[in-house]
Scaffold this motif. Structure first.
Motif, short mmCIF file in Angstrom:
data_model
loop_
_atom_site.label_atom_id
_atom_site.label_comp_id
_atom_site.label_asym_id
_atom_site.label_seq_id
_atom_site.Cartn_x
_atom_site.Cartn_y
_atom_site.Cartn_z
N THR A 6 0.86 -1.18 0.00
CA THR A 6 0.00 0.00 0.00
C THR A 6 0.90 1.23 0.00
OG1 THR A 6 -0.14 -0.01 2.41
CG2 THR A 6 -1.92 -1.08 1.23
N TRP A 7 0.34 2.34 -0.44
CA TRP A 7 1.09 3.60 -0.45
C TRP A 7 0.37 4.62 0.41
CZ3 TRP A 7 5.76 5.05 -2.53
CH2 TRP A 7 6.43 4.05 -3.25
N ILE A 8 1.15 5.40 1.12
CA ILE A 8 0.64 6.44 2.00
C ILE A 8 1.07 7.78 1.40
CG2 ILE A 8 0.78 7.38 4.34
CD1 ILE A 8 1.59 4.32 5.03
N PHE A 9 0.11 8.68 1.27
CA PHE A 9 0.36 10.01 0.72
C PHE A 9 0.12 11.03 1.82
CE2 PHE A 9 -1.52 13.75 -1.56
CZ PHE A 9 -0.33 14.22 -2.08
N ASN A 10 1.17 11.73 2.22
CA ASN A 10 1.06 12.73 3.29
C ASN A 10 0.33 12.18 4.51
OD1 ASN A 10 2.43 14.60 1.72
ND2 ASN A 10 0.57 15.48 0.90
N ASP A 11 0.73 11.00 4.96
CA ASP A 11 0.20 10.36 6.17
C ASP A 11 -1.21 9.79 6.04
OD1 ASP A 11 2.58 10.76 7.62
OD2 ASP A 11 1.98 12.80 8.10
N GLY A 20 -8.57 6.28 -11.22
CA GLY A 20 -8.04 5.63 -12.40
C GLY A 20 -6.66 6.10 -12.81
N ARG A 21 -6.13 7.14 -12.13
CA ARG A 21 -4.81 7.66 -12.50
C ARG A 21 -3.67 6.99 -11.75
NH1 ARG A 21 -3.00 12.38 -11.47
NH2 ARG A 21 -4.06 12.56 -9.49
N ARG A 22 -3.97 6.31 -10.65
CA ARG A 22 -2.92 5.72 -9.84
C ARG A 22 -3.15 4.21 -9.71
NH1 ARG A 22 -3.14 10.13 -5.04
NH2 ARG A 22 -5.34 9.70 -5.32
N PHE A 23 -2.05 3.47 -9.69
CA PHE A 23 -2.13 2.02 -9.65
C PHE A 23 -0.93 1.48 -8.88
CE2 PHE A 23 -0.51 -1.92 -11.59
CZ PHE A 23 -1.55 -2.78 -11.28
N VAL A 24 -1.14 0.52 -8.01
CA VAL A 24 -0.05 -0.14 -7.29
C VAL A 24 0.05 -1.57 -7.79
CG1 VAL A 24 0.79 -0.96 -5.05
CG2 VAL A 24 -0.32 1.27 -5.21
N SER A 25 1.22 -1.94 -8.30
CA SER A 25 1.46 -3.31 -8.73
C SER A 25 1.67 -4.17 -7.50
CB SER A 25 2.70 -3.38 -9.63
OG SER A 25 3.09 -4.73 -9.81
N GLN A 26 0.84 -5.19 -7.33
CA GLN A 26 1.02 -6.10 -6.20
C GLN A 26 2.14 -7.11 -6.48
OE1 GLN A 26 -0.31 -5.85 -3.11
NE2 GLN A 26 -1.09 -3.92 -3.90
N ALA A 27 2.69 -7.10 -7.69
CA ALA A 27 3.83 -7.95 -8.01
C ALA A 27 5.15 -7.29 -7.60
CB ALA A 27 3.85 -8.28 -9.49
N THR A 28 5.24 -5.97 -7.81
CA THR A 28 6.50 -5.27 -7.54
C THR A 28 6.39 -4.26 -6.41
OG1 THR A 28 6.00 -3.49 -9.10
CG2 THR A 28 7.16 -5.43 -9.97
N GLY A 29 5.17 -3.82 -6.10
CA GLY A 29 4.98 -2.77 -5.10
C GLY A 29 5.09 -1.38 -5.69
N GLY A 42 3.70 15.94 -2.90
CA GLY A 42 3.74 15.62 -1.47
C GLY A 42 4.67 14.46 -1.22
N ASN A 43 4.52 13.85 -0.06
CA ASN A 43 5.37 12.73 0.35
C ASN A 43 4.64 11.40 0.19
OD1 ASN A 43 7.76 14.13 1.20
ND2 ASN A 43 6.53 14.93 2.88
N TYR A 44 5.31 10.46 -0.45
CA TYR A 44 4.77 9.12 -0.68
C TYR A 44 5.61 8.11 0.10
CZ TYR A 44 1.97 11.04 -4.47
OH TYR A 44 1.07 11.77 -5.20
N THR A 45 4.93 7.22 0.81
CA THR A 45 5.61 6.20 1.60
C THR A 45 5.01 4.84 1.25
OG1 THR A 45 5.89 7.78 3.40
CG2 THR A 45 6.19 5.45 3.94
N CYS A 46 5.87 3.87 0.98
CA CYS A 46 5.42 2.51 0.69
C CYS A 46 5.34 1.72 2.00
CB CYS A 46 6.41 1.83 -0.25
SG CYS A 46 5.95 0.12 -0.65
#
Length: 104
Positions: A6-11, A20-29, A42-46
């Protein structure tokens, strides 16, 4: 196996199901953003979770900024395909193979 990204954006956890503009690959993260907008800055945290280990770990935040001139240069199209040589699957299970093409 058993990892979830999962990704966290600004906490705040990104809600990607309605976006539809953002996607997280569950294969690579990897987090992919299409058509970056000023509100994407902003700040993105995996965060990586393991159900098997019952543990969740966060990486360091990565800042996304916009260039002032709005120019990123010309990039030749690049196609990346990363599949294992062999993919094993149990009968009746589901398999997902991912492929991405990048370029301008």
């Amino acid at each position: 196996p058993g990892l979830s990204y999962t990704w966290i954006f600004n906490d705040s956890t990104l809600d990607l199901q309605e976006d539809g503009r953002r996607f997280v690959s569950q294969a690579t993260g990897n987090l992919y953003l299409a058509k970056v907008e000023p509100w994407d800055v902003g700040n993105y945290t995996c965060a990586v979770s393991s159900s098997e280990a019952q543990r969740r770990v966060r990486g360091p935040p990565t800042a996304l900024t916009l260039r002032g001139d709005g120019v990123m240069g010309e990039y030749e199209p690049k196609i990346e395909v990363r599949f294992p040589e062999t993919t094993h699957a149990a009968q009746g299970s589901s398999v997902r193979l991912e492929c991405f093409a990048l370029g301008k």
